[in-house]
Design an enzyme around this catalytic site. Structure first.
Site, PDB file in Angstrom:
ATOM      1  N   TRP A   1       0.829  -1.208   0.000  1.00  0.00           N
ATOM      2  CA  TRP A   1       0.000   0.000   0.000  1.00  0.00           C
ATOM      3  C   TRP A   1       0.864   1.259   0.000  1.00  0.00           C
ATOM      4  CZ3 TRP A   1      -0.672   4.119   3.473  1.00  0.00           C
ATOM      5  CH2 TRP A   1      -1.784   4.928   3.216  1.00  0.00           C
ATOM      6  N   HIS A   2       2.031   1.167   0.652  1.00  0.00           N
ATOM      7  CA  HIS A   2       2.875   2.355   0.740  1.00  0.00           C
ATOM      8  C   HIS A   2       3.542   2.715  -0.578  1.00  0.00           C
ATOM      9  CE1 HIS A   2       2.349   2.093   5.064  1.00  0.00           C
ATOM     10  NE2 HIS A   2       2.755   3.333   5.087  1.00  0.00           N
ATOM     11  N   GLY A   3       3.567   1.810  -1.505  1.00  0.00           N
ATOM     12  CA  GLY A   3       4.140   2.165  -2.787  1.00  0.00           C
ATOM     13  C   GLY A   3       4.299   0.945  -3.661  1.00  0.00           C
TER      14      GLY A   3
ATOM     15  N   PHE B   1       1.594   8.267  -2.468  1.00  0.00           N
ATOM     16  CA  PHE B   1       0.807   7.088  -2.097  1.00  0.00           C
ATOM     17  C   PHE B   1      -0.655   7.235  -2.491  1.00  0.00           C
ATOM     18  CE2 PHE B   1       4.142   7.298   1.234  1.00  0.00           C
ATOM     19  CZ  PHE B   1       4.974   6.465   0.541  1.00  0.00           C
TER      20      PHE B   1
END
Lengths: 468, 400
Positions: free
Chosen positions: A322-324, A468
């Site tokens: 999710w963070h990248g 993000f």
């Protein structure tokens, strides 16, 4: 638009706030919706359509789930709509965020030459898709009321304070305030003070130490040493905390100015005594989201140890991703999975017996190493940096490290103090209840003057959580 | 009592909000309403002004970007705010900003460290020169002027790091001498003069050397060519400006304890000197921010003393090609000077020794260098500042 820009401060914020308090209450949601759309369109004129689609889509899904429940078909039709909603949201998110990542991974593994889509990532998509999903899921679970007014719902999804970098506000958190909220001078002043504190964290602390991280990250092998690598890692550790928590403070403060009470997002995470504790204090709304909508539905800790470990693995893999869209983020997520499992099952007895100070130091050590994994998006760069961190192939110290440590140490100590709860506790103790508010007002005025000076003079002003 | 307290509190909060938003609003109105500044002398750059709003601009995001930039550039009392921020940095013991070190006595240095520079690019550049030299039939010299920080290292901020020039100097000397190109070393002479302390060899606020530094450089070079140099006193050096704040100053404008430089020029020049250029200076900006056609009447363009970047007093800036002829020169002789801006201030001291000097700035020159080199020169001098030369990407034009 970013909060730490002069256009936002001197034009957007002033106009939106003043018009909002002049308008009758029933028009305020419409005004906030329009202002938020303008705010989003500022950076992404075309991608506003995706957000509008997401809004209308989940508005209708919410209504459909409500209608299905009313007709007693909650478990069949309702569930189908829920699946549609989740699939739709994740579909949009995956398409824009992960397609190129998947293609390039396939290309690398299979040796193919598939073309990339080269899509620009719509700002804040990770945040608003999670928020709209929380709405349909909560409606399905009966934990949130159905919002029948599309303007109110649109305002919730697009609300500019938390639109692009959180906190992730679940619909049930603010459902009562969407339609009826109270604004008082005290509340607005508290909000403004919180906003200015966040602004100062971002402009005076995060941006300044960020320059050091940039310097170290750009230093080539000729200038690298172990001491410099640690200095850079510490710099990034502070940068990301003050950047992100400053943003959350600004968002929460803005929310309060307009009468919303957003959940807290940070609780002095670098004071944590364990990794578990760290994740209770860092980006709390995201942790809550994954717990409520992934970990617990998967069975959480109720289905035995093996299943719990698998659930943790899934959650942390997804958290990283999710963070990248990059393997370093996946590594970073899995790194925390390993640490948490070790902490829970293997080292718990040992950790309970060592002095608290060591537990804090040990936790910080792993957190700092974690940030290096997070910061180095290029895996080759990551490998090099980790080696330098442990003194492999580089000298312990060198001239550049001596110079940077020399000039940065006082500022690092200031940052370290600012990252703890000590300044807040001390201020409370010294000022007492009577004086607290006036002193805080004076203090935030000073912060504003300093922030303006640094914003006018400086060009270095990135937002880390923007991608993000 | 309780209620009264609550009212006071309430009023306090209202006043606080009105004051803060009021100040922000006034700043916001000033950005748009005050006359727009187009150029900042202090920072030596153009400022973004409030853009016209167009449909394409908005859709591509350009208008928004310009509005954001303009908000900072047109902020009321902009220079005052930046000065204030620089003072804060100073108080935080920072002696570095925007890639510039602020050293002792307000001496500024460019921050260039080892990993900014590439030995490989440097050696390739030298190779282009030695290749050119082999075909030229002229006496070819390479003179790389040391960076200010390597000569004035005692004045760098405590522990400040700069690239180490030694490997470059050694590689340069070795590579040149192997190919019969003369390697002219100026560092020792400059360091000696700097150490005497009577005259500054580098500006405090600019990366260039002063006219004294340039004199020492010219003398060193001419000695290797067995040509005469007059004593400095014969050149009648006069102060033309006491308020020179150079390009390094622009990057740290407002930093405390940084004072203006004195700009001096040798005033005795050969009387029949003629200067011809191939066009306008490629990089000069006049005080009002516009490009003007130059009217070169000599080496000095004194109108440039009115502007911020006063180093442009030499020729008005840098040209692709510039030719200086002096019919009175002793022994005549033609010099091809391949150079960056450092060499500009050296030319007044070379005029007496050459009948013709042609200055080529490879960044802007687009003619054929092999043709030019084949024209039969007595001497060819490649003269750059060391770190510029290491990073320079245009030397290949010598053999193209």
């Amino acid at each position: 638009m970013v909060f730490s820009s002069l256009f936002f401060l001197c034009v957007f914020l002033v106009v939106v706030f003043v018009v909002s308090i002049c308008l009758p209450k029933r028009l305020r949601n419409l005004w906030l919706l329009l202002a938020s759309l303008f705010f989003y369109a500022w950076g992404e004129p075309r991608y506003i359509l995706i957000m509008l689609f997401s809004t209308v889509f989940d508005y209708l899904n919410g209504l459909a789930i409500g209608a299905a429940t009313k007709r007693g078909r909650h478990d069949t039709l309702g569930k189908a709509v829920l699946v549609l909603s989740v699939a739709g949201n994740l579909g949009i998110l995956c398409y824009f965020k992960y397609t190129d990542f998947a293609i390039s991974t396939i290309n690398r593994l299979a040796g193919t030459q598939l073309g990339l889509l080269q899509l620009a990532l719509p700002i804040g998509i990770s945040f608003y898709t999670f928020q709209t999903m929380s709405y349909t899921i909560d409606v399905y679970r009966g934990e949130a009321k159905i919002q029948r007014n599309i303007i109110s719902f649109g305002m919730y999804v697009c609300l500019f304070p938390q639109l692009i970098a959180g906190p992730i506000v679940r619909y049930q958190d603010i459902q009562n305030e969407v339609d009826a909220r109270v604004t008082t001078p005290e509340g607005m002043a508290r909000g403004l003070m919180r906003f200015l504190t966040g602004l100062a964290k971002k402009v005076l602390l995060a941006n300044q130490i960020g320059e050091l991280w940039e310097t170290v990250a750009a230093a080539g092998a000729a200038d690298m040493s172990m001491a410099l690598a640690w200095l850079g890692a510490l710099a990034f550790t502070f940068q990301i905390y003050f950047d992100f928590s400053g943003y959350s403070d600004m968002a929460i403060g803005l929310g309060e100015m307009f009468g919303f009470h957003f959940p807290e997002n940070f609780d002095h995470p670098y004071e944590a005594a364990s990794i578990t504790d760290f994740w209770r204090r860092w980006h709390m709304t995201m942790g809550t989201w994954f717990r409520e909508y992934v970990y617990i539905p998967l069975g959480g800790n109720r289905k035995g140890t093996a299943r719990q470990i698998l659930n943790l693995l899934i959650v942390w893999f997804l958290t990283g991703l999710w963070h990248g869209a990059g393997w370093n983020f996946v590594c970073w997520g899995l790194y925390y999975f390993v640490l948490l499992v070790m902490e829970k099952y293997v080292l718990r007895r040992f950790l309970e017996r060592i002095p608290a100070l060591f537990r804090h130091i040990l936790t910080l050590f792993f957190v700092v190493v974690g940030w290096v994994i997070f910061a180095c998006e290029d895996l080759a760069q990551l490998g090099g940096y980790l080696k330098a961190l442990f003194g492999i192939g580089v000298p312990f110290g060198n001239a550049l490290a001596a110079y940077e440590w020399d000039i940065q140490l006082p500022f690092l100590l200031l940052l370290a103090a600012a990252a703890t709860s000590i300044p807040a506790r001390l201020a409370k103790r010294l000022s007492g209840d009577e004086l607290q508010m006036p002193l805080q007002m004076a203090y935030t005025v000073i912060l504003l003057v300093l922030s303006l000076a640094f914003l006018v003079s400086g060009s270095y002003n990135p937002f880390l959580y923007f991608r993000f | 009592m309780e209620k009264k307290n609550r009212n006071i509190r309430r009023n306090c909060c209202t006043i606080y909000i009105v004051c803060i938003l009021g100040v922000l609003a006034v700043c916001g109105i000033c950005m748009f309403a005050l006359p727009q500044r187009t150029y900042s002398q202090e920072e030596n750059r153009y400022l973004t002004t409030m853009p016209k709003v167009t449909r394409e601009g908005v859709l591509s995001g350009e208008t928004q970007q310009a509005l954001s930039d303009a908000a900072a550039d047109q902020f009321p009392l902009r220079d005052g705010w930046t000065h204030f921020a620089m003072c804060c940095r100073y108080l935080m013991c920072k002696r570095e900003a925007n890639g510039v070190y602020i050293g002792a006595d307000g001496q500024l240095f460019e921050k260039k460290i080892d990993s900014d520079l590439s030995l490989k690019n440097y050696c390739t550049n030298l190779q282009y020169i030695t290749t050119m030299a082999a075909d030229s039939g002229a006496d070819v010299s390479v003179m790389l002027i040391p960076s200010a920080g390597t000569v004035l290292s005692a004045q760098l901020p405590t522990r400040a790091v700069l690239y180490d020039p030694t490997p470059y100097e050694e590689a340069g000397a070795q590579q040149c001498e192997a190919e019969s190109v003369r390697w002219v070393q100026t560092k020792d002479d400059l360091a000696r003069v700097a150490h005497d302390g009577a005259r500054a060899v580098y500006f405090h606020t600019d990366h260039h050397w002063t006219t004294y530094g340039a004199y020492v450089g010219a003398r060193t070079y001419l000695q290797t060519r067995h040509r005469q140099t007059a004593d400095l006193s014969e050149y009648d050096v006069q102060t033309v400006s006491e308020d020179f704040r150079g390009t390094l100053y622009s990057k740290i404008a407002g930093f405390p304890q940084v004072e203006s430089d004195v700009l001096e020029l040798p005033m005795r020049l050969p009387s029949q000197l003629r200067v011809e250029s191939d066009g306008a200076p490629a990089d000069a900006v006049s005080a009002d921010g516009s490009h003007k056609k130059p009217q070169l009447s000599g080496i000095y363009d004194l109108s440039k003393l009115e502007q911020k970047d006063k180093y442009a007093v030499y020729f008005g800036g840098n040209y692709g090609s510039l030719t200086i002829t002096n019919p009175e020169a002793e022994g005549g002789g033609r010099l091809l000077l391949i150079k960056d801006s450092y060499a500009n201030s050296m030319v007044p001291y070379l005029c007496d020794s050459y009948g013709q000097i042609t200055m080529i700035d490879l960044r802007y020159y687009n003619g054929s260098m092999p043709h030019l080199v084949a024209e039969g020169w007595d001497d060819i001098l490649v003269c750059y500042e060391m770190s510029n030369f290491i990073a320079e990407r245009n030397i290949f034009k010598l053999i193209r």
